[in-house]
Each structure stands twice: as structure tokens, then as C-alpha cells.
Write a protein that holds these residues in place. Structure first.
Motif, PDB file in Angstrom:
ATOM      1  N   GLN A 211      -2.772  -4.416  -7.133  1.00 56.87           N
ATOM      2  CA  GLN A 211      -1.533  -4.035  -7.803  1.00 56.87           C
ATOM      3  C   GLN A 211      -0.331  -4.645  -7.098  1.00 56.87           C
ATOM      4  O   GLN A 211       0.627  -5.077  -7.745  1.00 56.87           O
ATOM      5  N   GLN A 212      -0.384  -4.713  -5.781  1.00 52.64           N
ATOM      6  CA  GLN A 212       0.695  -5.349  -5.039  1.00 52.64           C
ATOM      7  C   GLN A 212       0.697  -6.855  -5.259  1.00 52.64           C
ATOM      8  O   GLN A 212       1.750  -7.478  -5.442  1.00 52.64           O
ATOM      9  N   LEU A 213      -0.501  -7.458  -5.251  1.00 51.36           N
ATOM     10  CA  LEU A 213      -0.591  -8.891  -5.535  1.00 51.36           C
ATOM     11  C   LEU A 213      -0.121  -9.210  -6.949  1.00 51.36           C
ATOM     12  O   LEU A 213       0.408 -10.285  -7.203  1.00 51.36           O
ATOM     13  N   ASP A 214      -0.361  -8.276  -7.868  1.00 52.13           N
ATOM     14  CA  ASP A 214       0.009  -8.441  -9.270  1.00 52.13           C
ATOM     15  C   ASP A 214      -0.662  -9.667  -9.883  1.00 52.13           C
ATOM     16  O   ASP A 214      -0.049 -10.463 -10.599  1.00 52.13           O
ATOM     17  N   CYS A 215      -1.952  -9.805  -9.591  1.00 56.77           N
ATOM     18  CA  CYS A 215      -2.729 -10.918 -10.139  1.00 56.77           C
ATOM     19  C   CYS A 215      -3.558 -10.428 -11.322  1.00 56.77           C
ATOM     20  O   CYS A 215      -3.795  -9.233 -11.486  1.00 56.77           O
ATOM     21  N   ASP A 216      -4.026 -11.377 -12.120  1.00 58.58           N
ATOM     22  CA  ASP A 216      -4.881 -11.029 -13.258  1.00 58.58           C
ATOM     23  C   ASP A 216      -6.339 -10.865 -12.840  1.00 58.58           C
ATOM     24  O   ASP A 216      -7.041  -9.986 -13.347  1.00 58.58           O
ATOM     25  N   PHE A 217      -6.789 -11.734 -11.922  1.00 62.17           N
ATOM     26  CA  PHE A 217      -8.181 -11.695 -11.485  1.00 62.17           C
ATOM     27  C   PHE A 217      -8.233 -11.915  -9.975  1.00 62.17           C
ATOM     28  O   PHE A 217      -7.436 -12.678  -9.418  1.00 62.17           O
ATOM     29  N   PHE A 218      -9.184 -11.250  -9.339  1.00 64.69           N
ATOM     30  CA  PHE A 218      -9.373 -11.375  -7.898  1.00 64.69           C
ATOM     31  C   PHE A 218     -10.871 -11.398  -7.621  1.00 64.69           C
ATOM     32  O   PHE A 218     -11.610 -10.562  -8.129  1.00 64.69           O
ATOM     33  N   VAL A 219     -11.311 -12.363  -6.822  1.00 69.73           N
ATOM     34  CA  VAL A 219     -12.730 -12.470  -6.491  1.00 69.73           C
ATOM     35  C   VAL A 219     -12.909 -12.502  -4.981  1.00 69.73           C
ATOM     36  O   VAL A 219     -12.058 -13.027  -4.251  1.00 69.73           O
ATOM     37  N   CYS A 220     -14.007 -11.939  -4.511  1.00 73.73           N
ATOM     38  CA  CYS A 220     -14.371 -12.033  -3.097  1.00 73.73           C
ATOM     39  C   CYS A 220     -15.870 -11.813  -2.953  1.00 73.73           C
ATOM     40  O   CYS A 220     -16.549 -11.428  -3.901  1.00 73.73           O
ATOM     41  N   SER A 221     -16.362 -12.067  -1.745  1.00 74.31           N
ATOM     42  CA  SER A 221     -17.795 -11.972  -1.454  1.00 74.31           C
ATOM     43  C   SER A 221     -18.064 -10.879  -0.444  1.00 74.31           C
ATOM     44  O   SER A 221     -17.257 -10.634   0.460  1.00 74.31           O
ATOM     45  N   SER A 222     -19.220 -10.261  -0.564  1.00 73.63           N
ATOM     46  CA  SER A 222     -19.643  -9.223   0.380  1.00 73.63           C
ATOM     47  C   SER A 222     -20.006  -9.787   1.745  1.00 73.63           C
ATOM     48  O   SER A 222     -19.643  -9.226   2.778  1.00 73.63           O
ATOM     49  N   HIS A 223     -20.732 -10.910   1.775  1.00 73.72           N
ATOM     50  CA  HIS A 223     -21.329 -11.353   3.039  1.00 73.72           C
ATOM     51  C   HIS A 223     -20.283 -11.773   4.071  1.00 73.72           C
ATOM     52  O   HIS A 223     -20.550 -11.709   5.274  1.00 73.72           O
ATOM     53  N   LYS A 224     -19.092 -12.169   3.634  1.00 75.11           N
ATOM     54  CA  LYS A 224     -18.030 -12.478   4.589  1.00 75.11           C
ATOM     55  C   LYS A 224     -17.334 -11.204   5.074  1.00 75.11           C
ATOM     56  O   LYS A 224     -16.664 -11.208   6.105  1.00 75.11           O
ATOM     57  N   LEU A 225     -17.505 -10.128   4.318  1.00 78.15           N
ATOM     58  CA  LEU A 225     -16.862  -8.838   4.593  1.00 78.15           C
ATOM     59  C   LEU A 225     -17.790  -7.880   5.335  1.00 78.15           C
ATOM     60  O   LEU A 225     -17.671  -6.673   5.171  1.00 78.15           O
ATOM     61  N   TYR A 226     -18.742  -8.446   6.088  1.00 77.77           N
ATOM     62  CA  TYR A 226     -19.684  -7.654   6.881  1.00 77.77           C
ATOM     63  C   TYR A 226     -20.727  -6.951   6.014  1.00 77.77           C
ATOM     64  O   TYR A 226     -21.491  -6.129   6.509  1.00 77.77           O
ATOM     65  N   GLY A 227     -20.779  -7.297   4.720  1.00 78.96           N
ATOM     66  CA  GLY A 227     -21.750  -6.687   3.826  1.00 78.96           C
ATOM     67  C   GLY A 227     -22.949  -7.583   3.594  1.00 78.96           C
ATOM     68  O   GLY A 227     -23.084  -8.660   4.192  1.00 78.96           O
ATOM     69  N   PRO A 228     -23.850  -7.182   2.700  1.00 77.32           N
ATOM     70  CA  PRO A 228     -25.084  -7.947   2.448  1.00 77.32           C
ATOM     71  C   PRO A 228     -24.814  -9.221   1.658  1.00 77.32           C
ATOM     72  O   PRO A 228     -23.754  -9.400   1.049  1.00 77.32           O
ATOM     73  N   ASP A 229     -25.812 -10.099   1.670  1.00 72.16           N
ATOM     74  CA  ASP A 229     -25.719 -11.360   0.929  1.00 72.16           C
ATOM     75  C   ASP A 229     -25.928 -11.108  -0.563  1.00 72.16           C
ATOM     76  O   ASP A 229     -26.521 -10.116  -0.977  1.00 72.16           O
ATOM     77  N   GLY A 230     -25.479 -12.071  -1.375  1.00 72.86           N
ATOM     78  CA  GLY A 230     -25.796 -12.067  -2.798  1.00 72.86           C
ATOM     79  C   GLY A 230     -25.036 -11.059  -3.628  1.00 72.86           C
ATOM     80  O   GLY A 230     -25.464 -10.709  -4.727  1.00 72.86           O
TER      81      GLY A 230
END
Length: 401
Positions: A211-230
């Protein structure tokens, strides 16, 4: 050098295992090690009896579906999204952007323009490049200067009446420079330009607020965020749901089907064809819950202090820094040394860094460089890792000299 100790290091069994075998992990921009909270959630899901989601009436199926949808709610909370229907689970950032490039294809006419920055990862270049080729669109690039920087204040000058979409990362995986995009997105919204944020690196070092970014779409990955792959996330602003058409068909994404036609469900299920990565989604949610429990200010302060030690040590050795990094990672070259040779010698000494062009080949072509060695930091690193890196670097430079 001031000794900085990570209060979170002991929570990562993989870091301890690597250290016990003489390895130092400084490649977190590629993938991060995993906290015990994530490992526990993954094991618990598999041990209690598994089931598919959204399609069974039995108790294991209901339990799996509940955990899966609770993960979606937690992801929405982490992103500060207005509701969980805005969250689509993907395989990662690359699939999320490919999904968008197909789901939004109907919004373009021949001659329309797609605008990217000059430092984008291949994952945020190639899907749009291929879409442009398929539909006779114009792919335009925000130019970078000799440091790889774009002038955000002037970027909107590249908008025109044919500009249909802007896709950009706030934090390059090569340059490590944080860009604040909100003013640019505000101007894009005023001109009805769709905005896509590649948050693969950004989300690791700054908790995203869509909401602060005020973007239409946002993507990210789990494995870079200390989460599992895939596993990854795609956030879609509620006002843009109608723009999207399903890109894969089958399984529980169907609302109605005959032999001759089919109608997809609304978001998010209409964009999650087939069996999702259930265990990894649940484990990712456990990782996000763990991240939310941390003191974000303390984490950022620790990473920044390590970054300053890394930056100072490289400057003392007259290394050539790529760009003007300010956040968590530095790409560099040693004068008259090929980055592949340097990365190899560091690896031989147990230092895990990344050498090459880091999935940003056009950027390196623009900068006139064959590649670079990248050192990337995470909250589990401490000064002992930095010291080990510089000891290995000094030895490698001595050999190469």
C-alpha cells in the motif's frame, strides 16, 4: 575491526553445518540458509499426514486447506495487502513475472510500450522482452549511468501516451543500491500505467508494504527470504484483477467446464492451476511469521554495520566496486583479474561468493565489464565471516599477482 555478532545466527542449523566443514556463506542474494522455524514447519506438515487442498471433504484435506489459506492470510498481512484474495502463490519471482506477462497480454496493442530499468535481472527482462516480440510492442529501457544508477526523479520523463507498463526492481542483485520508487509509481498511476515490482532482493532487506509502494503488482521468492525453495508470492492490486486472464488451466482453478468451454475461478485460485507446493507454502508462512517476530530495526542496523565493514575492507584493497551499493551486497573486481579466477580461488578456501554476470548480462554489457564477484550479506552473518573473506581475498590476490 569491531566484532559484530549476529543474535540470530544460532537459529540457522545450516550455517552451523557449513561452518563445521570450513565454509563461509556469503551468497545469500542467490539463496538464503533456513531457520529452524521453517524446518520444523516443513517436518510437521509431512509427519501429520498429507492431503491435497481445496478438493477433499476428509479431515486431512480440511486441515491442509485451512493451513494453506492461513498461509495466504499471513502473506497478505506481511505485505500489508488489503485482503488475502490479492495473493497468488507461485514457484518464485521468475514464474510470477512470467505469469503476469501472459495474464496481462490482452492489455496491449501493437506499438504499445513496456518500460524497464537498465539494471533488471533476466527474470524481469526476458518475459517482457518475449511478450514484446510476440505482440509487436516496444520494449524501452530506462538508461543507467556509469555507476548503473537510474535517476528516479527524471524517469517519468520516459512516459508517453503509448507507455502501458513499468516493471522495475527497487534493489538490484548486482548493484545493491536501494531506489525509492513511490514518486515514480504515483506518476505512473496518474497516467494509467501498470506498475510491476520485482521484489526478490528488496523483500529480504526491507519488509514490503504494497500500500505504501502503491504498485499494481509485486513479486518475490521464498528461498531468498529464508524460506523453502519453489515458492513465491504474486500480489495483485484489487483494482487490477479484471485485467488478468489465466495463463494455466486444469485442476481446481475451474469454476465451470464442458467439453467445449471452461470458465476460471476468480483470483487467487483461478491462477493456481494444479496441485500447489503445499508443504512449502505452509513452511514459507512459518518463515514469514518468524520474520515478523524480529526487530526489523535491529536486523537492518546489523546488516548495515556488516556492509560498512565489507565496503571499507574492499576500499582499503583498492577493489573496483560495481555501482554505488548501499544495501547488503557488493559486486567488485580486482584490477587486471578475471572475476571467475578470483571467485574460484575464494571458493577453494571455503568462501561461498558468486562470480559472473548474475543474470544481468545486458547491465554488464552496458558497464563494459566481463562480470564481477558478488558478496551478499544476511542477518546470520557476523564479523567472523567478513574477516574470513578478507583473509581468503588477500591470499587469492597474492597468488594471482
Amino acid at each position: 575491526m569491531q566484532q559484530l555478532h549476529s543474535p540470530w545466527r544460532h537459529l540457522f542449523p545450516g550455517i552451523q553445518q557449513l561452518n563445521d566443514t570450513g565454509q563461509v556463506w556469503l551468497d545469500s542474494a542467490a539463496t538464503a540458509q533456513k531457520p529452524q522455524a521453517m524446518l520444523d514447519a516443513l517436518l510437521q506438515y509431512y509427519q501429520q499426514g498429507v492431503a491435497n487442498v481445496h478438493r477433499a471433504q476428509h479431515q486431512p484435506g480440511e486441515r491442509a486447506t485451512l493451513a494453506f489459506e492461513q498461509a495466504r492470510q499471513l502473506a497478505a498481512h506481511w505485505l500489508n495487502a488489503s485482503n488475502s484474495d490479492c495473493i497468488i502463490f507461485t514457484k518464485g519471482t521468475t514464474e510470477g513475472i512470467n505469469l503476469l506477462s501472459h495474464a496481462l497480454a490482452g492489455q496491449f496493442n501493437a506499438g504499445d510500450e513496456i518500460l524497464l530499468s537498465g539494471y533488471e535481472h533476466h527474470a524481469n527482462l526476458l518475459p517482457w522482452q518475449q511478450l514484446a516480440q510476440r505482440q509487436q510492442l516496444q520494449l524501452k529501457i530506462l538508461p543507467v549511468d556509469n555507476h548503473g544508477t537510474i535517476e528516479i526523479a527524471y524517469a517519468a520523463d520516459y512516459f508517453n501516451s503509448r507507455t502501458r507498463l513499468l516493471a522495475i526492481s527497487p534493489l538490484s542483485n548486482v548493484l545493491g543500491q536501494l531506489h525509492y520508487l513511490q514518486p515514480l509509481f504515483a506518476q505512473a498511476r496518474a497516467q494509467s500505467i501498470i506498475t510491476v515490482v520485482d521484489g526478490a532482493q528488496y523483500a529480504v532487506h526491507r519488509q514490503p508494504d504494497v500500500q505504501q509502494l502503491d504498485c499494481d503488482f509485486f513479486v518475490c521468492s521464498s528461498h531468498k527470504l529464508y524460506g523453502p525453495d519453489g515458492v513465491g508470492l504474486l500480489y495483485a492490486h484489487p483494482k487490477q484483477h479484471a485485467l488478468m486472464q489465466p495463463w494455466q488451466w486444469g485442476g481446481e482453478m475451474i469454476e465451470y467446464c464442458t467439453y467445449q468451454s471452461a470458465q476460471a475461478r476468480a483470483l487467487p485460485l483461478g491462477f493456481e492451476a494444479g496441485t500447489p507446493s503445499i508443504a512449502n507454502v505452509i513452511a514459507f508462512a512459518a518463515t514469514l511469521e518468524w520474520l515478523l517476530s524480529l526487530d526489523k530495526t535491529a536486523v537492518q542496523a546489523h546488516e548495515q554495520a556488516l556492509f560498512m565493514q565489507l565496503q571499507q575492507g574492499l576500499a582499503e584493497r583498492n577493489m573496483q566496486i560495481v555501482g554505488q551499493p548501499d544495501t547488503a551486497l557488493i559486486s567488485f573486481n580486482a584490477p587486471e583479474v578475471h572475476p571467475a579466477d578470483l571467485a574460484h580461488l575464494l571458493s577453494e578456501q571455503g568462501i561461498a561468493v558468486r562470480g559472473g554476470q548474475h543474470c544481468a548480462m545486458p547491465l554488464f554489457q552496458q558497464l563494459g565489464l566481463p562480470g564481477a564477484v558478488r558478496v551478499s550479506l544476511a542477518l546470520y552473518n557476523d564479523s567472523s565471516d567478513i574477516q574470513a573473506f578478507f583473509q581468503a581475498l588477500d591470499k587469492a590476490l597474492e597468488i594471482l599477482a
